[in-house]
Motif scaffolding. Structure first.
Motif, PDB file in Angstrom:
ATOM      1  N   VAL A  26      54.627 -18.722  32.740  1.00 53.48           N
ATOM      2  CA  VAL A  26      53.416 -18.404  32.463  1.00 53.48           C
ATOM      3  C   VAL A  26      52.785 -18.881  31.300  1.00 53.48           C
ATOM      4  O   VAL A  26      51.561 -19.606  30.893  1.00 53.48           O
ATOM      5  CB  VAL A  26      53.137 -16.929  32.409  1.00 53.48           C
ATOM      6  N   ILE A  30      49.875 -21.726  31.119  1.00 53.11           N
ATOM      7  CA  ILE A  30      48.482 -21.097  30.235  1.00 53.11           C
ATOM      8  C   ILE A  30      48.109 -21.735  29.275  1.00 53.11           C
ATOM      9  O   ILE A  30      46.911 -22.005  28.870  1.00 53.11           O
ATOM     10  CB  ILE A  30      48.661 -19.603  29.949  1.00 53.11           C
ATOM     11  N   ALA A 151      50.527 -18.478  38.254  1.00 52.77           N
ATOM     12  CA  ALA A 151      49.753 -17.674  37.488  1.00 52.77           C
ATOM     13  C   ALA A 151      49.386 -17.973  36.212  1.00 52.77           C
ATOM     14  O   ALA A 151      48.079 -17.540  35.789  1.00 52.77           O
ATOM     15  CB  ALA A 151      50.682 -16.447  37.370  1.00 52.77           C
ATOM     16  N   PHE A 155      45.603 -17.617  35.098  1.00 48.44           N
ATOM     17  CA  PHE A 155      45.359 -16.803  34.006  1.00 48.44           C
ATOM     18  C   PHE A 155      44.651 -17.475  32.855  1.00 48.44           C
ATOM     19  O   PHE A 155      43.682 -16.770  32.321  1.00 48.44           O
ATOM     20  CB  PHE A 155      46.456 -16.157  33.473  1.00 48.44           C
ATOM     21  N   LEU A 159      41.281 -16.249  31.630  1.00 53.11           N
ATOM     22  CA  LEU A 159      41.041 -15.457  30.298  1.00 53.11           C
ATOM     23  C   LEU A 159      40.326 -16.403  29.337  1.00 53.11           C
ATOM     24  O   LEU A 159      39.386 -16.108  28.712  1.00 53.11           O
ATOM     25  CB  LEU A 159      42.317 -15.348  29.790  1.00 53.11           C
ATOM     26  N   ILE A 171      48.391 -12.246  26.416  1.00 53.51           N
ATOM     27  CA  ILE A 171      48.870 -11.618  27.475  1.00 53.51           C
ATOM     28  C   ILE A 171      50.258 -11.564  27.702  1.00 53.51           C
ATOM     29  O   ILE A 171      50.858 -10.799  28.648  1.00 53.51           O
ATOM     30  CB  ILE A 171      48.357 -12.536  28.675  1.00 53.51           C
TER      31      ILE A 171
END
Length: 488
Positions: A26, A30, A151, A155, A159, A171
């Motif tokens: 993630v 991200i 994800a 995300f 976000l 997160i």
């Protein structure tokens, strides 16, 4: 105790280990999606922005061998908890950073946590599951990683758009707590530390300093110039330290990295393949992110959604196809096929990039990219642990992951240099035609390299899959570890 208790415990164990892998991946994606906003907020240049990624790679890659041997000596469960805790704290610091130095420092510490966590997870999977259950466990682990990429992209977009780029770090904290709280009760206790033997401190220092210096030289070379004092000195120093490391390991009774492991063909092949795999993959993600945001003008949210087909297909490749391919065709064919498909996908994705391009044009290449990546990621780490004793699973996983991280630094440095060779200044001021030309060239080069790298997988011995499973079972029976052999 109910008859289903062992199966339930195995399932919970795998869930926690897979979720830890989910957390790491993630963060990987991200951060990529948030890079443009991070760069604008903290004043990074187009070249220096790669340090948000590369700072993690330097510390992660440099400390992996140390982390792997620490897992074998101190215990996989202990290092799992310590690494995840460090990961959470450094993510919190990264989220509140107000300057480049603090953010880069947090990423360095995050890399330290990852260097402890990653080999601990691999060792726990290898020593907690047996036979076909282990292959399925690696499939779930790989699927969790691919799900994390999907994800992370989503995300990151949500976000960054709705809150701030800072939340791409925040997160990680609740995610880590969700694993840290139940893990001490679920994961089996480690054997007593004193039963694990000594620790090669000189080897640990030389390996950490040497690999860190090499990765540092690789990521500073494109910005400073390869013959500039900083990258050149770092590369030469790193090479000298690594030579000293191998000399030390050959003379040490209880080495950090037993050199006899280099005679394990599946491990050595896995290291070579994953090096090239990550070289093309890191450059591919950079090319994709740069194209859909600065060139096509996607918002962070749109960019996150654009990553979904690629990463969801990769999840299917890792969780569904890879275990079936390995069981039916063996590791050799799975690795070679995965590398070829992955490389073709990245090259095709880059080849269709134009200034007036669209997202649908990227989909065919993205599908191939994801399928091939899922096949490679699972089979390469399953190969790395093949035939390695339980007490050396940590260092074996660390050796493969070190090759992966160094490959990622090489790929990012080389392909960013190729991508940026067609213009000067920033993406905002450069002509889109020049930016796209560089991105297209870099992506195709990375894809071709992956296809050629698939040939290395053919160095694995060609065995019927049933023979592979039988050989593995025989080795594990001879070693005699207690494992969970329930279905996953």
């Amino acid at each position: 105790m109910p008859a289903t208790a062992p199966a339930r415990r195995a399932g919970i164990t795998l869930f926690l280990l897979a979720f830890a892998q989910f957390i790491v991946t993630v963060d990987y994606n991200i951060v990529y999606v948030a890079l443009p906003d991070i760069g604008r907020a903290l004043g990074f240049s187009a070249q220096s922005l790669q340090w948000v990624v590369s700072a993690y790679a330097v510390s992660f890659g440099g400390l992996l061998l140390f982390g792997g041997r620490a897992v074998d000596r101190i215990g996989a469960r202990r290092l799992f908890l310590a690494g995840l805790s460090l990961y959470a704290v450094s993510s919190l610091v990264g989220g509140i950073a107000t300057g480049q130095g603090v953010l880069i420092g947090a990423r360095v510490v995050q890399g330290v946590g990852g260097a402890l966590l990653f080999p601990a997870v691999l060792a726990l999977i290898a020593t907690s599951f047996d036979g076909q259950a282990r292959i399925k466990a690696f499939g779930v682990w790989g699927m969790a990683g691919s799900l994390g990429l999907a994800a992370g992209a989503l995300f990151g977009g949500v976000l960054t758009d709705l809150a701030s780029w800072r939340w791409v770090f925040f997160i990680n904290v609740p995610f880590a707590l969700a694993v840290l709280i139940p893990a001490p009760k679920v994961l089996r206790p480690d054997p007593a530390v004193q039963s694990r033997g000594g620790f090669d401190l000189p080897g640990a220092l030389l390996a950490t300093a040497g690999i860190s210096a090499v990765v540092f030289g690789l990521v500073t070379g494109p910005e400073d110039g390869w013959l500039s004092p900083t990258p050149l000195t770092a590369l030469l120093l790193g090479a000298a330290l690594l030579v000293a490391f191998f000399v030390t390991e050959a003379r040490t009774r209880d080495p950090l990295m037993p050199l006899r492991l280099l005679s394990n063909r599946p491990l050595v092949v896995a290291m070579a393949v994953v090096f090239i795999f990550q070289t093309g993959l890191s450059g591919g993600y950079y090319v994709f992110t740069t194209y859909i945001q600065p060139v096509l003008g996607y918002t962070p949210l749109q960019a996150g959604l654009a990553f979904l087909p690629l990463t969801l297909v990769s999840m299917v490749g890792a969780g569904q196809l890879a275990p079936k391919f390995m069981q039916r065709f063996g590791m050799r064919a799975t690795l070679a096929t995965g590398m070829a498909v992955n490389g073709a996908g990245i090259a095709l994705t880059a080849a269709v990039m134009t200034t007036g391009g669209s997202f649908p044009a990227l989909l065919p290449g993205s599908v191939l990219w994801g399928l091939g990546g899922g096949l490679v990621f699972v089979s390469v780490f399953a190969s790395a642990g093949s035939g390695v004793a339980p007490e050396e699973q940590g260092v074996a996983g660390a050796m493969a992951s070190t090759a992966q991280q160094v490959g990622g630094a090489v790929g990012l440095a080389a392909l960013v240099a190729v991508a940026n060779s067609t213009f000067t200044g920033t993406y905002a001021t450069a002509a889109k035609e020049d930016v796209v030309e560089g991105l297209r060239t870099a992506g195709i080069a990375g894809g071709v390299l992956l296809i050629l790298g698939g040939l290395l997988a053919l160095a694995l011995k060609k065995q019927p899959p049933a023979a592979e499973a039988a050989a593995e079972t025989a080795t594990e029976t001879e070693l005699g570890p207690e494992k969970q052999s329930v279905g996953v």
